[in-house]
Each structure stands twice: as C-alpha cells, then as structure tokens.
Design an enzyme around this catalytic site. Structure first.
Site, PDB file in Angstrom:
ATOM      1  N   LYS A   1       0.846  -1.187   0.000  1.00 41.78           N
ATOM      2  CA  LYS A   1       0.000   0.000   0.000  1.00 41.78           C
ATOM      3  C   LYS A   1       0.880   1.235   0.000  1.00 41.78           C
ATOM      4  O   LYS A   1       1.760   1.382   0.855  1.00 41.78           O
ATOM      5  CB  LYS A   1      -0.923   0.017   1.217  1.00 41.78           C
ATOM      6  CG  LYS A   1      -1.860   1.229   1.249  1.00 41.78           C
ATOM      7  CD  LYS A   1      -2.777   1.211   2.457  1.00 41.78           C
ATOM      8  CE  LYS A   1      -2.112   1.730   3.708  1.00 41.78           C
ATOM      9  NZ  LYS A   1      -1.857   3.211   3.664  1.00 41.78           N
TER      10      LYS A   1
ATOM     11  N   LYS B   1      -7.645   7.735  -1.105  1.00 37.05           N
ATOM     12  CA  LYS B   1      -8.969   8.036  -0.549  1.00 37.05           C
ATOM     13  C   LYS B   1      -9.660   9.167  -1.327  1.00 37.05           C
ATOM     14  O   LYS B   1     -10.059  10.189  -0.750  1.00 37.05           O
ATOM     15  CB  LYS B   1      -8.854   8.376   0.934  1.00 37.05           C
ATOM     16  CG  LYS B   1      -8.269   7.242   1.786  1.00 37.05           C
ATOM     17  CD  LYS B   1      -8.156   7.645   3.237  1.00 37.05           C
ATOM     18  CE  LYS B   1      -7.683   6.486   4.112  1.00 37.05           C
ATOM     19  NZ  LYS B   1      -6.305   6.071   3.821  1.00 37.05           N
TER      20      LYS B   1
ATOM     21  N   ASN C   1     -17.617  13.876 -11.235  1.00 34.76           N
ATOM     22  CA  ASN C   1     -16.825  14.037 -12.443  1.00 34.76           C
ATOM     23  C   ASN C   1     -15.339  14.108 -12.143  1.00 34.76           C
ATOM     24  O   ASN C   1     -14.513  13.518 -12.850  1.00 34.76           O
ATOM     25  CB  ASN C   1     -17.261  15.303 -13.190  1.00 34.76           C
ATOM     26  CG  ASN C   1     -16.516  15.470 -14.505  1.00 34.76           C
ATOM     27  OD1 ASN C   1     -16.670  14.679 -15.423  1.00 34.76           O
ATOM     28  ND2 ASN C   1     -15.691  16.502 -14.578  1.00 34.76           N
TER      29      ASN C   1
ATOM     30  N   GLN D   1      -4.734   4.567  16.133  1.00 33.61           N
ATOM     31  CA  GLN D   1      -5.726   3.583  15.702  1.00 33.61           C
ATOM     32  C   GLN D   1      -6.603   3.220  16.907  1.00 33.61           C
ATOM     33  O   GLN D   1      -6.098   2.737  17.922  1.00 33.61           O
ATOM     34  CB  GLN D   1      -5.035   2.327  15.171  1.00 33.61           C
ATOM     35  CG  GLN D   1      -4.139   2.586  13.957  1.00 33.61           C
ATOM     36  CD  GLN D   1      -4.924   2.578  12.663  1.00 33.61           C
ATOM     37  OE1 GLN D   1      -6.044   3.063  12.603  1.00 33.61           O
ATOM     38  NE2 GLN D   1      -4.347   2.011  11.633  1.00 33.61           N
TER      39      GLN D   1
END
Length: 233
Positions: free
Chosen positions: A34, A63, A69, A190
């Site tokens: 990633k 993200k 569009n 987290q």
C-alpha cells in the site's frame, strides 16, 4: 475453502529511501504494497512504476473524495497505471462511486476500487463531532458497505471490529480489506483495532499492516510470524 488471507504492507515511511530499504528487507516474501499520499507525493508515477517493476501489486491509498466528475477523471488516469487497487471515500455517495466504477470499466482495467468506510482512527465520540445526527460508527459502516456492494465497488476498507457487520450486510459481494491490525493495544492513533486472529476468523480477505512491520527489529521474521498466525487462525 475460503482463500488464505493475504497481507498488504502499508509502506508509510517518511522517505522513499526508507521505503526502498523496507522492500529490500522483505523481498519476495511480500506481494501487496500500500502506497499512501506521502510516498506518492515524493515519488509520483515513477515510484509506482519502479515498485511494480519489482513484481509487487500496488494498492494506491489516496482516498479519493470529490464531486463525481472529478473522481471519475482521476480514476480514468489511475486505471491505466497497472495498479492492483485504488481507494475511494464511500462518503462521496452513490453517483461518485458509480462514475468511478464506470471510468474504470471504460478503461478496461482490472483495477480494484476499494471504498473507505470510516477511518479506524475514529471512535463513536470522535465520529459524533462530524456526524452529530446520533448515528454510530457501525451505522455508517453498514450503510456504506451496503452502498458499495449495491453499486459494484470491489471491496470495502473497514476496521476489524465491523467485519461481522460487513459480512451480514454485503456477504461475499465485497473484498474485506482490513487495517487496524494490532497484536496488542499500541497506544497510537488507531482506535478500532483487533488482532490478526480475530480479523482472519471474522472473514478478512486482506490485512493492511504498517507499523507492526515497519517498526519491527526484524521485519522479515515478523512477517513470517504474522503469516503463521494467519494459518493457525
């Protein structure tokens, strides 16, 4: 039998050089990587192509979240780079997701579009600051999982704590890409986390793992230990 859960390395290093050093240490033991905004900003398309040339499947985690569009135009470009996956914020809504899907399909690409549900750094208290209508994180994840499945997005990125909920809402229609994997409470940003064992048993297809590997004294040995835990689960 369900296919084995795979590991995606979250290559969230400060520099390209640190990123390359980590890939050198892990070598061919890893398939999926990633790449987020920082390394993409530092290295751009050339960095993506260099990582791909080593045989890695790249999940570009930007993200995307904009008007339909604008997102469709971006997806059209990214779909032609040979990436494995690209993240979109499912909060962008049905039309945005549909136009992203259509742009990918027109490009005749195998790119997997992965909808972000709710960031793992948010708990119900923090979620209430940006969504004050009274709904919970789980309510939002369920709605977004249902939407992504309905419009034909390939997968959902969600915390391990909502895996059973996503399974109930979407079944096998979505790949479950799961960050927030922690062997134990880490005290970092987290909040909605779980162990490898819990995530695998609840149906994760991919585990996105960053700091437990990046900060390990021996990343290769840690990766092997994580794989063993997956097999045991």
């Amino acid at each position: 039998m369900r296919k084995r859960t795979e590991i995606i390395l979250a290559l969230d290093t400060k520099t390209l050089e640190e990123g390359w050093a980590m890939l050198d240490r892990l070598g061919t033991a890893l398939r999926h990587v990633k790449i987020g905004p920082r390394l993409y900003a530092l290295g751009g398309r050339g960095f993506l192509e260099s990582v791909r040339s080593r045989g890695y499947d790249i999940f570009l985690d930007l993200k995307l979240h904009d008007i339909p569009n604008t997102v469709a135009l971006a997806v059209d470009a990214f779909a032609r780079l040979g990436l494995w996956g690209l993240s979109l914020h499912s909060a962008g809504g049905r039309e945005m997701l549909c136009q992203a899907r259509d742009a990918r399909n027109r490009a005749e690409s195998s790119l997997k579009l992965l909808g972000i549900s709710v960031l793992t750094s948010l708990d119900d208290a923090l979620w209430g600051e940006v969504s004050p209508a009274g709904g919970t994180v789980r309510d939002a994840v369920a709605a977004r999982a249902r939407l992504c499945a309905d419009v034909g997005i390939d997968g959902l990125v969600s915390s391990p704590q909502e895996l059973s909920l996503v399974n109930a809402v979407a079944g096998d229609r979505l790949l479950k890409v799961i960050p927030g994997i922690r062997p134990q409470a880490a005290g970092d940003d987290q909040r909605r986390t779980a162990s490898v064992t819990v995530a695998v048993r609840d149906g994760a297809d991919y585990l996105v793992i960053g700091r437990p590997l990046l900060e390990a004294p021996d990343p290769a040995a840690t990766l092997e230990a994580l794989r063993k835990e997956i097999e045991e689960a």
